[in-house]
Design a protein around this motif. Structure first.
Motif, PDB file in Angstrom:
ATOM      1  N   LEU A 106      -4.936   0.686   7.863  1.00  0.00           N
ATOM      2  CA  LEU A 106      -4.258   0.330   6.611  1.00  0.00           C
ATOM      3  C   LEU A 106      -3.481  -0.978   6.723  1.00  0.00           C
ATOM      4  CD1 LEU A 106      -2.994   3.631   4.944  1.00  0.00           C
ATOM      5  CD2 LEU A 106      -5.083   2.332   4.538  1.00  0.00           C
ATOM      6  N   GLU A 141      -6.034  -3.677   6.365  1.00  0.00           N
ATOM      7  CA  GLU A 141      -6.420  -3.761   4.954  1.00  0.00           C
ATOM      8  C   GLU A 141      -5.332  -4.457   4.142  1.00  0.00           C
ATOM      9  OE1 GLU A 141      -8.747  -3.003   1.421  1.00  0.00           O
ATOM     10  OE2 GLU A 141      -9.124  -3.434   3.517  1.00  0.00           O
ATOM     11  N   PHE A 172       0.795   5.321   0.483  1.00  0.00           N
ATOM     12  CA  PHE A 172      -0.066   6.382   1.006  1.00  0.00           C
ATOM     13  C   PHE A 172       0.783   7.576   1.438  1.00  0.00           C
ATOM     14  CE2 PHE A 172       0.750   3.094   4.106  1.00  0.00           C
ATOM     15  CZ  PHE A 172       1.045   3.736   5.294  1.00  0.00           C
ATOM     16  N   GLU A 207      -3.760   8.210   7.368  1.00  0.00           N
ATOM     17  CA  GLU A 207      -4.622   7.880   6.226  1.00  0.00           C
ATOM     18  C   GLU A 207      -5.406   6.601   6.500  1.00  0.00           C
ATOM     19  OE1 GLU A 207      -6.604   8.582   3.456  1.00  0.00           O
ATOM     20  OE2 GLU A 207      -4.817   9.800   3.142  1.00  0.00           O
ATOM     21  N   ASP A 208      -6.644   6.545   6.017  1.00  0.00           N
ATOM     22  CA  ASP A 208      -7.382   5.287   6.137  1.00  0.00           C
ATOM     23  C   ASP A 208      -8.127   4.912   4.862  1.00  0.00           C
ATOM     24  OD1 ASP A 208      -9.414   7.133   6.252  1.00  0.00           O
ATOM     25  OD2 ASP A 208     -10.372   6.285   8.024  1.00  0.00           O
ATOM     26  N   PHE A 263      -5.240   5.349  -0.793  1.00  0.00           N
ATOM     27  CA  PHE A 263      -3.978   4.638  -0.963  1.00  0.00           C
ATOM     28  C   PHE A 263      -3.970   3.957  -2.324  1.00  0.00           C
ATOM     29  CE2 PHE A 263      -6.944   1.999   1.435  1.00  0.00           C
ATOM     30  CZ  PHE A 263      -6.997   0.832   0.671  1.00  0.00           C
ATOM     31  N   LEU A 306       0.865  -1.179   0.000  1.00  0.00           N
ATOM     32  CA  LEU A 306       0.000   0.000   0.000  1.00  0.00           C
ATOM     33  C   LEU A 306       0.896   1.222   0.000  1.00  0.00           C
ATOM     34  CD1 LEU A 306      -2.852  -0.822   2.549  1.00  0.00           C
ATOM     35  CD2 LEU A 306      -2.724  -1.296   0.102  1.00  0.00           C
TER      36      LEU A 306
END
Length: 178
Positions: A156, A159, A21, A26-27, A30, A19
């Motif tokens: 993140l 994820e 970003f 940040e969520d 990305f 990822l």
């Protein structure tokens, strides 16, 4: 930019996700980089980097590293207090010591005490273990602490883990049927 990596292994293959970003908190915004490679090394206790490092280096070839501030890996930078390298340390060396590396590990590694910090997030009683190279450990700790999400795992990184496993069972079944 910040990069975070995770790899999932199946049938001598590895699916690596990165990822990309811009902000630590940040969520949602990305970019996803991904790759599946074959003939992955077997896991050898204490030498995990031999399995995962080639996967990360291969995927890094798709990314412009000139804008990268730091890389986050799932694992340790050091394996002991004598600075024996783990995955993060070897990655730092391979990148000519130009990009700082932060290791975020889910399980403790007892032979390292002073070169790691336990980070408790949310209501979790289990910490994440932070190690770093090329960036001060306290600064690395604060950056991971500031990542979005109210639970133990930053949004993140959760994820990232999900994406690394996504569709692998489907890929597995296709491989078996051929």
């Amino acid at each position: 930019m910040i990069l975070a990596f995770d790899t999932y292994y199946f049938d001598q293959k590895a699916k690596t996700i990165c990822l990309e970003f811009a902000e630590w908190n940040e969520d949602k915004n990305f970019k996803i980089h991904s790759e599946i490679i074959d003939n992955v090394e077997e896991y050898i206790p204490g030498e995990f980097y031999k399995r995962e490092l080639p996967c990360i280096l291969s995927l890094l070839k798709q990314i412009d590293l000139s804008t990268i501030e730091v890389i986050v890996v799932d694992g340790f930078v050091y394996l002991n207090d004598e600075n024996k390298y783990g995955l993060g340390g070897y990655l730092y060396e391979k990148l000519n010591k130009e990009i700082p590396i932060i290791g975020v590990a889910k399980t403790n590694f007892a032979s390292i005490e002073k070169n790691k910090k336990a980070l408790f997030r949310g209501d979790s009683k289990k910490p994440l273990y932070i190690t770093s190279i090329g960036i001060n450990l306290d600064e690395a700790y604060k950056k991971v602490e500031s990542m979005a999400g109210e639970f133990r795992f930053p949004t993140l990184l959760k994820e990232l883990d999900r994406l690394s496993k996504e569709n692998v069972l489907i890929l597995n079944k296709k491989t078996e049927s051929h």
